[in-house]
Design an enzyme around this catalytic site. Sequence first.
Site, PDB file in Angstrom:
ATOM      1  N   ALA A  62       1.341 -14.995   6.911  1.00 15.94           N
ATOM      2  CA  ALA A  62       0.396 -16.100   6.749  1.00 15.94           C
ATOM      3  C   ALA A  62       0.373 -16.915   8.036  1.00 15.94           C
ATOM      4  O   ALA A  62       1.302 -16.837   8.839  1.00 15.94           O
ATOM      5  CB  ALA A  62       0.843 -16.970   5.583  1.00 15.94           C
ATOM      6  N   GLY A 101       3.320 -12.380   4.552  1.00 13.78           N
ATOM      7  CA  GLY A 101       2.034 -12.054   3.933  1.00 13.78           C
ATOM      8  C   GLY A 101       1.489 -10.715   4.410  1.00 13.78           C
ATOM      9  O   GLY A 101       0.747 -10.051   3.683  1.00 13.78           O
ATOM     10  N   GLU A 104       3.044  -8.262   2.336  1.00 14.94           N
ATOM     11  CA  GLU A 104       2.523  -8.438   0.967  1.00 14.94           C
ATOM     12  C   GLU A 104       1.156  -7.769   0.811  1.00 14.94           C
ATOM     13  O   GLU A 104       0.870  -7.161  -0.213  1.00 14.94           O
ATOM     14  CB  GLU A 104       2.458  -9.934   0.623  1.00 14.94           C
ATOM     15  CG  GLU A 104       3.875 -10.508   0.451  1.00 14.94           C
ATOM     16  CD  GLU A 104       3.878 -12.001   0.210  1.00 14.94           C
ATOM     17  OE1 GLU A 104       3.373 -12.735   1.081  1.00 14.94           O
ATOM     18  OE2 GLU A 104       4.370 -12.431  -0.839  1.00 14.94           O
ATOM     19  N   GLU A 124      10.111 -15.233   4.961  1.00 19.24           N
ATOM     20  CA  GLU A 124       9.696 -16.582   4.554  1.00 19.24           C
ATOM     21  C   GLU A 124      10.874 -17.538   4.423  1.00 19.24           C
ATOM     22  O   GLU A 124      10.762 -18.730   4.711  1.00 19.24           O
ATOM     23  CB  GLU A 124       8.942 -16.511   3.216  1.00 19.24           C
ATOM     24  CG  GLU A 124       7.500 -16.019   3.308  1.00 19.24           C
ATOM     25  CD  GLU A 124       7.362 -14.503   3.284  1.00 19.24           C
ATOM     26  OE1 GLU A 124       8.379 -13.800   3.473  1.00 19.24           O
ATOM     27  OE2 GLU A 124       6.232 -14.032   3.084  1.00 19.24           O
TER      28      GLU A 124
END
Length: 698
Positions: A62, A101, A104, A124
């Site tokens: 992200a 992310g 993910e 994270e």
Amino acid sequence: MTVVKHNILNDIAVIEISNPPVNAISAAVRIELLETVNKLSVEKNIKAIVITAPERTFLAGADIKEFGKDVDAPILSEICDKIENLDKIVVASLHGTPLGGGLEVAMSAHYRIAAPKTKVGLPEVLLGILPGAGGTQRLPRLCGVSMALDMMLTGKHVPAEEAFANGIIDEIAPNDKTVENGVSYARKLISEGFDVRPTSKITSKVNNLEEIQEIITNAKANALKKYKNLFSPHNIIKSVEEGLNLDFPTAIKNERRLFKECIESPQRQGLIHSFFAERAITKIPELKNGKPSELKKIGIIGGGTMGTGISMAAMNAGFDVIMIEQNQEAIKKAFDKINSTYDRNVNLGRMTTDQKSQIINLFKSDTDMNVLNDRDLIIEAVFENMDVKKEVFIKLNKICNQKCILASNTSYLDVNEIATVVDNPDRVIGLHFFSPANIMKLLEIVVAENTSENTVSTAFMLAKKMRKVPVRSGVCDGFIGNRILSKYLVGTYHMVEDGASPFHIDKVLRKFGCAMGVFQVIDLAGGDIGWATRKRKAPFRHKDDRYVEIADRVCERGWFGQKTSKGYYLYGEGIELFTPNPEIEIICNEERKRVGITPKNFSDQEILDRYIAAMVYEGAKILQEKIAIRPSDIDVVYTNGYGFPKWRGGPMKYADMIGLDKVLANIEKFYQEDKRFWSPPQLLNDLVNNGKNFDSLN
Ligand code: 3HC
Ligand code: NAI
């Protein structure tokens, strides 16, 4: 600017994401990716979709800059669910570092192929958050709960082969041509009759609930010990545990709830500040035009605590090292220390005997400095004494070739003065390593008046090769780190003389999150070092400066800490580490009596307020004098070299978070007691008066 485009190759669509430098999943990426996926989902002729990001790396996570801001775009977790639920085969073709992310997204695809050097991870936790786009649910389904928890709690990057062996990726590609590899893999899957394979439906590794519960119980117990101050590791475990007992969509909602808790925690602010602060350290004027020179051969003068540590740091980075000592006995002692350190690493399985001998082969030693004439860089680590250092530099000036960089590892001394004895001072620089130098990450790079841009650039390159965290500092007594340390040490002794117990102070600092208390650090470093510095500075001390003699009384007894088995704490076989030395309280009371102070009680908060105020005070002065380029550099020094908790961002960020006005108000209050020690720095006044904070200077 378009960040997501797609091509259609017969029955396969290829999505290419391009958001340099690392393809962070910003709002624009999310908007366009969702639009593209929606559009392709209704294309009847398309049988498979390949997701790639062909430039530097697949999506590295992200966009961290967006955390804490209101961003109006679809959340990543929705996009991942959408991808997983497509009725066309989705392949993620990976290379570089698919992290957070990015992984993910890859895990929501039905199949994953990765270039050989790919490293995957869910880091994270290092930012104070948890994987919030299905990672806590999909990763356990692919590789099992044990490995998934390990990856999410450490944030480590897992190489492609290990990821393949554990089911995180399905195929290792022959090269890093991600588009071609993705397309041919998709074609193979279609031709061999493979169908969509939603990760949420893979249950083989998560159906033994009894075994999983045992893993989770152990993980919780470990986390309580290892991450006791941290918030997000506990939420990661919670998300896995709770999620496995819920249906998948509810587990994703639960993960989102726990993710939001982390986003709102101050630890997220502190850790994300640290992330960007560590990336800002190389943004310095000298690196714009400076050209690093080639380094292969390093000379190290002095084989004591620092000389041996620096030698190992240099050899670990592959440099050829010659260490100079005063006599054979000192050489033997230094070699034994180096050898035993590597032996220990071999015994602990950290390296093989072959690796050890390869490294040790890089080491030579001598008592004659003339052998240094072929060196590219010299690092001096002799006694902390200006005359001794100058004598060494006078010799180096004659012996070394003119291109050889001459560095001093001094902790406090004036690098400008050292440079005066060298004909071309542009090659003189301070390289302030921290003890143990083969382990500690921080390296203060001290730029003197005449140090050239090329010399500075070479020093930063050295740091990179040694995997250090370099921070530029100007010349002053103690540079960034030790100058701030000196200030709060004096402040701490003021507190002790006024009535605070050293052990209470240490306890408060540990509770705050510091790796060790002030007095534990003094014992570890050796009380004699500070004692020598105090003696050196005594002639320059102003007659009105408050001087507390407690530390001198401790040193006069020969109690230098761990090396003498006695300091503020007691050491030795059968004695629990950091057992308070009961005689310290007696010395403190005698000293208080001698100077006529009636001891008062200190609350935890007051101890902390004074500690932070002293750091911020000196930090502000250091910025005012342009010794540090920006506040975040000070934070990096403190979180990497002085055990200040990273999750609090560093002392300057912490001050911003609690409010600079509050810190200034404390300083002003303390100023009423001691006008010489606490006179508020101009910069701090200016920032507060203009409603600004340290971050505004970053
Ligand atoms: N968001 C925004 N910017 C990022 C970023 C990210 N995720 N990752 C890196 N950058 C920026 C850096 O700040 C730097 O910017 P600069 O050039 O202006 O200083 C630039 O990209 C290059 O980064 P590095 O200097 O670190 O480059 P390296 O090649 O040394 O390392 C990397 C690349 C391994 C990708 C490293 O940058 C890294 O570890 N990035 C963070 C990865 C991460 O933590 N991802 C998870 C994010 S959180 C998340 O995904 C939440 C999700 O679960 C919902
Ligand atoms: P040390 O006392 O352990 O080692 C100094 C070594 O230098 C001794 O072994 C001595 O024999 C040798 N030496 C002295 N003069 C010499 C000469 N002319 N030629 C060759 N060898 C000579 O000291 P330490 O702790 O290693 O400190 C060295 C320097 O590093 C000092 O400037 C100190 O301030 C600095 N430093 C120390 C840190 C620490 O934690 N100990 C941390 C960072 C910097």
